[in-house]
Design a protein around this motif. Sequence first.
Motif, PDB file in Angstrom:
ATOM      1  N   GLU A  49       0.966  -1.105  -0.062  1.00 57.33           N
ATOM      2  CA  GLU A  49      -0.010   0.099  -0.027  1.00 57.33           C
ATOM      3  C   GLU A  49       0.984   1.475  -0.024  1.00 57.33           C
ATOM      4  O   GLU A  49       0.449   2.247  -0.577  1.00 57.33           O
ATOM      5  N   ILE A  50       1.869   1.390   0.568  1.00 60.45           N
ATOM      6  CA  ILE A  50       3.001   2.357   0.613  1.00 60.45           C
ATOM      7  C   ILE A  50       3.373   2.582  -0.692  1.00 60.45           C
ATOM      8  O   ILE A  50       3.251   3.749  -1.309  1.00 60.45           O
ATOM      9  N   ASP A  51       3.782   1.454  -1.386  1.00 58.09           N
ATOM     10  CA  ASP A  51       4.432   1.585  -2.753  1.00 58.09           C
ATOM     11  C   ASP A  51       3.429   2.122  -3.667  1.00 58.09           C
ATOM     12  O   ASP A  51       3.450   2.990  -4.540  1.00 58.09           O
ATOM     13  N   ARG A  52       2.071   1.522  -3.434  1.00 56.93           N
ATOM     14  CA  ARG A  52       0.941   2.297  -4.254  1.00 56.93           C
ATOM     15  C   ARG A  52       0.736   3.828  -3.998  1.00 56.93           C
ATOM     16  O   ARG A  52       0.539   4.349  -5.058  1.00 56.93           O
ATOM     17  N   ILE A  53       0.596   4.072  -2.765  1.00 62.00           N
ATOM     18  CA  ILE A  53       0.647   5.668  -2.442  1.00 62.00           C
ATOM     19  C   ILE A  53       1.639   6.458  -3.402  1.00 62.00           C
ATOM     20  O   ILE A  53       1.505   7.430  -3.748  1.00 62.00           O
ATOM     21  N   GLU A  54       2.966   5.879  -2.945  1.00 65.21           N
ATOM     22  CA  GLU A  54       4.193   6.588  -3.625  1.00 65.21           C
ATOM     23  C   GLU A  54       4.022   6.652  -5.192  1.00 65.21           C
ATOM     24  O   GLU A  54       4.050   7.654  -5.540  1.00 65.21           O
ATOM     25  N   ALA A  55       3.604   5.522  -5.553  1.00 62.10           N
ATOM     26  CA  ALA A  55       3.430   5.626  -7.307  1.00 62.10           C
ATOM     27  C   ALA A  55       2.505   6.938  -7.786  1.00 62.10           C
ATOM     28  O   ALA A  55       2.593   7.419  -8.677  1.00 62.10           O
ATOM     29  N   ASP A  56       1.342   6.682  -6.989  1.00 70.02           N
ATOM     30  CA  ASP A  56       0.381   7.586  -7.165  1.00 70.02           C
ATOM     31  C   ASP A  56       0.693   9.048  -7.060  1.00 70.02           C
ATOM     32  O   ASP A  56       0.465   9.967  -7.966  1.00 70.02           O
ATOM     33  N   ALA A  57       1.579   9.358  -6.102  1.00 68.45           N
ATOM     34  CA  ALA A  57       2.105  10.790  -5.883  1.00 68.45           C
ATOM     35  C   ALA A  57       3.111  10.951  -6.873  1.00 68.45           C
ATOM     36  O   ALA A  57       3.106  12.254  -7.177  1.00 68.45           O
ATOM     37  N   LEU A  58       3.959  10.107  -7.405  1.00 66.86           N
ATOM     38  CA  LEU A  58       4.976  10.422  -8.416  1.00 66.86           C
ATOM     39  C   LEU A  58       4.255  10.640  -9.500  1.00 66.86           C
ATOM     40  O   LEU A  58       4.920  11.495 -10.533  1.00 66.86           O
ATOM     41  N   ALA A  59       3.098  10.087  -9.806  1.00 61.46           N
ATOM     42  CA  ALA A  59       2.455  10.376 -11.148  1.00 61.46           C
ATOM     43  C   ALA A  59       2.153  11.834 -11.174  1.00 61.46           C
ATOM     44  O   ALA A  59       2.079  12.533 -12.251  1.00 61.46           O
ATOM     45  N   ARG A  60       1.776  12.435  -9.971  1.00 66.08           N
ATOM     46  CA  ARG A  60       1.298  13.817 -10.260  1.00 66.08           C
ATOM     47  C   ARG A  60       2.715  14.915 -10.383  1.00 66.08           C
ATOM     48  O   ARG A  60       2.243  15.724 -10.768  1.00 66.08           O
ATOM     49  N   VAL A  61       3.897  14.264 -10.197  1.00 69.27           N
ATOM     50  CA  VAL A  61       5.054  15.054 -10.521  1.00 69.27           C
ATOM     51  C   VAL A  61       4.954  15.309 -11.916  1.00 69.27           C
ATOM     52  O   VAL A  61       5.636  16.450 -12.614  1.00 69.27           O
ATOM     53  N   ARG A  62       4.573  14.665 -12.783  1.00 70.73           N
ATOM     54  CA  ARG A  62       4.399  15.131 -14.275  1.00 70.73           C
ATOM     55  C   ARG A  62       3.497  15.973 -14.626  1.00 70.73           C
ATOM     56  O   ARG A  62       3.536  16.631 -15.683  1.00 70.73           O
ATOM     57  N   SER A  63       2.429  16.430 -13.567  1.00 74.53           N
ATOM     58  CA  SER A  63       1.663  17.548 -14.058  1.00 74.53           C
ATOM     59  C   SER A  63       1.548  18.303 -12.583  1.00 74.53           C
ATOM     60  O   SER A  63       0.494  18.010 -12.005  1.00 74.53           O
ATOM     61  N   VAL A  64       2.506  18.932 -12.174  1.00 75.55           N
ATOM     62  CA  VAL A  64       2.556  19.495 -11.009  1.00 75.55           C
ATOM     63  C   VAL A  64       1.832  20.660 -10.613  1.00 75.55           C
ATOM     64  O   VAL A  64       1.343  21.527 -11.669  1.00 75.55           O
ATOM     65  N   PRO A  65       1.053  20.782  -9.482  1.00 75.83           N
ATOM     66  CA  PRO A  65       0.025  21.939  -9.519  1.00 75.83           C
ATOM     67  C   PRO A  65       1.082  23.282  -9.351  1.00 75.83           C
ATOM     68  O   PRO A  65       2.199  23.271  -9.157  1.00 75.83           O
ATOM     69  N   ALA A  94       6.127   6.109   6.129  1.00 77.88           N
ATOM     70  CA  ALA A  94       5.051   5.655   6.546  1.00 77.88           C
ATOM     71  C   ALA A  94       4.751   4.375   6.910  1.00 77.88           C
ATOM     72  O   ALA A  94       3.478   3.805   7.204  1.00 77.88           O
ATOM     73  N   PHE A  95       5.826   3.476   6.809  1.00 83.84           N
ATOM     74  CA  PHE A  95       5.862   2.245   7.631  1.00 83.84           C
ATOM     75  C   PHE A  95       5.143   2.097   8.921  1.00 83.84           C
ATOM     76  O   PHE A  95       4.604   1.044   9.324  1.00 83.84           O
ATOM     77  N   CYS A  96       5.360   3.385   9.635  1.00 80.13           N
ATOM     78  CA  CYS A  96       4.742   3.533  10.961  1.00 80.13           C
ATOM     79  C   CYS A  96       3.546   4.450  11.029  1.00 80.13           C
ATOM     80  O   CYS A  96       3.027   4.760  12.286  1.00 80.13           O
ATOM     81  N   HIS A  97       3.360   5.042   9.953  1.00 77.37           N
ATOM     82  CA  HIS A  97       2.469   5.855   9.855  1.00 77.37           C
ATOM     83  C   HIS A  97       1.582   6.015   8.581  1.00 77.37           C
ATOM     84  O   HIS A  97       2.128   6.655   7.620  1.00 77.37           O
ATOM     85  N   THR A  98       0.613   5.210   8.469  1.00 79.77           N
ATOM     86  CA  THR A  98      -0.414   5.321   7.368  1.00 79.77           C
ATOM     87  C   THR A  98      -1.653   6.008   7.404  1.00 79.77           C
ATOM     88  O   THR A  98      -2.264   6.146   8.642  1.00 79.77           O
ATOM     89  N   PRO A  99      -2.232   6.272   6.541  1.00 82.74           N
ATOM     90  CA  PRO A  99      -3.650   7.092   6.424  1.00 82.74           C
ATOM     91  C   PRO A  99      -4.758   6.212   7.204  1.00 82.74           C
ATOM     92  O   PRO A  99      -5.621   6.820   7.969  1.00 82.74           O
ATOM     93  N   GLU A 100      -4.715   5.005   6.860  1.00 79.14           N
ATOM     94  CA  GLU A 100      -6.103   4.141   7.313  1.00 79.14           C
ATOM     95  C   GLU A 100      -5.989   3.882   8.643  1.00 79.14           C
ATOM     96  O   GLU A 100      -6.645   3.598   9.403  1.00 79.14           O
ATOM     97  N   THR A 101      -4.818   4.285   9.362  1.00 79.16           N
ATOM     98  CA  THR A 101      -4.803   4.261  10.874  1.00 79.16           C
ATOM     99  C   THR A 101      -4.589   5.431  11.801  1.00 79.16           C
ATOM    100  O   THR A 101      -4.450   5.572  12.754  1.00 79.16           O
TER     101      THR A 101
END
Length: 493
Positions: A49-65, A94-101
Motif C-alpha cells: 500500500e505504501i508503494d501504491r501511494i508513492e506511485a500515485d504521488a509520483l504520477a502527479r510530478v508529471r503535472s505539478v500543481p 509511512a511504515f509506522c504512519h499510514t492514512p488508514e490508521t
Amino acid sequence: MHSRIRIVGGICSGVVAVMCTAIPLLLAQDRSRPFSATTLAAIARVEAEIDRIEADALARVRSVPDNQVQQIELLGKLMLFDKELSVNRNEACAFCHTPETGFTGPVSELNRTTGSYPGSVRTRFSERKPQTHTYAPLAPVLHYNEGQDDLVGGNFWDMRATGRRLGNPAAEQAEGPPTNPVEMGLPDLACSVYRASQRPYRGLFEAVWGPQAFAIAWPVDVEQVCNTPGPPPANDPTPVRLSAVDRGRAAGTFDQMAQSIASYEASHEVTAFSSKYDAVRAGKAQFTPQERQGYDVFRGKGRCNDCHRDGGPGEDPLFTDFTASNIGTPANPDLPYYSESVSDDRGYVANKEGSGFVDGGVGAFLSNGHPLSQPSSVDARWKSLASQNRGRFQVPTLRNVDKRPSSDFVKAYGHNGYFKSLKEIVHFYNTRDVLPRCAPRDPREGTGCWPAPETTENVNKSKTGNLDLTEQEENVLVAFMQTLTDGYAPSQK
C-alpha cells in the motif's frame, strides 16, 4: 484481555515467495520464534500500500500543481512514502504512519504483540509505539508556561522535537527518524539529502527550494558510506566527507525536506477536521444518545477534557493541551527493546540498560537529550525542570484515536503500546488506583488488576486512577471518542 506473548522475530519459511523477497529477515530476541505468517502477510500488505501511494504521488510530478503550497505538500508526501530514504532502502516513514490508521502504526499484529516497530535494520526496534502524524503540526513550539509551571508543545512522546530552531515542531520531528539507528538508520543526515537527490522528485524539489539544494560535491564513497547503518563511530560523527560549504548546504536542504514533510502533515489530506464530531459542531449531524452521554462524561465525571481539551474561545478542538503527564502506564514486557542489550551483528547495542530500562520521558530528554535521535537541542535553562518531568509523556491528541481499517484491527495505546484497545485504556484511567496490583502472569490483568507503573515518579493522581465510572459510562466514553475519526460523511448514521 490482550496477549502478552513475545513474538518478535521473523523468517520466511512457509510464506509465499513475494513476502520473502519483500521482507528482510526479522530476527527475534528468542531467535527460534518466527513472526507468524499472519504478521508477515500484514507487513507485506502495508508495504504494498505504501508503494501504491508513492506511485500515485509520483504520477502527479508529471503535472505539478501551479500553487507553491500544493507543490511543497506533494514533496512532503513523496518523501513520507519513500523507502529509498532509509539505509537499506526498505522502510518509508509511512511504515509506522499510514492514512488508514490515522497515521500511526498500521500493522495490527505488531500493535498486538511488540507495540513498537522494526527499523530499516529489521532486528532493531524502537522503545516506543509510533505517534500519530495527524494534527501534530498544530502543536506550538515547546515553551515554559510559568503560570502553570509546565512545558507546553513540541512533538514526540518526550517533546524533544521542540521547534525552537525551525519554528515548527513537526519539521524538527521529521529530522529524527532518518539518522535514528533503530528507525531509518542512516549514518549521516547528508545521506538523506544524497538519496533525495537521486529520486524522481529532485526537479520539483529544486523548483520549490532552489537549484542550490543538491549542488553538492559528493565524495566518491558516498554510496558505500550511506549504505552502512548508523550510528557512525563516535570519533567520526559525519562520515560523509563534505567541505564546510557543502556540509552547510546539505544541512539546509535537510531542513527543507523536513519542512516539506511537515507541510504535508498539515494539509487537509492528513489534518482534516472531518470527523463526526466536527460535523455535529457544524450542525450537519447529530450524536446518537450514547455518543451524547459519552461527551457528557468526557467533559464531566471522566475529567478527560482537563487534558484532552475540546477547545475554547479562539481554540481549535485538538483534544490535547500539549502538556506531558505520567498516567502510571505499566511497562510493556513485549517491547523487543528490552532484549537489545547485546551487540547485534553490526556491533550496535541499542539498550545498554537491558531489562532494567525505564523510559524517563520528558525528564530524560531534559537531562540527557536523546543522543541517537535528537532533532532539537535542549534549552539549558530547562535543566532544572528534569526531575519534575521524569516519567512524563506528551498528552496525545484523541483525534483519530480509534481510526482503523477494520473492526478487528488492533491499535496500541500509551507511549509503549501496553494497552491494546480503547476500552482497556479507559478502564485503566478509571480503575488504576482501585484495582489491586497484579501478581506475575495474573489472568485478571487489564480487567481485575493492574501491574505497577513503569515508574512512580510524577504519577498524575489528581485526574486519573479513580474516576468512579460505571462500565456503561466507560462504554459511552469510548463511543464518543469514536466520533473523532476523520472521514465521516454527514449522510452516515
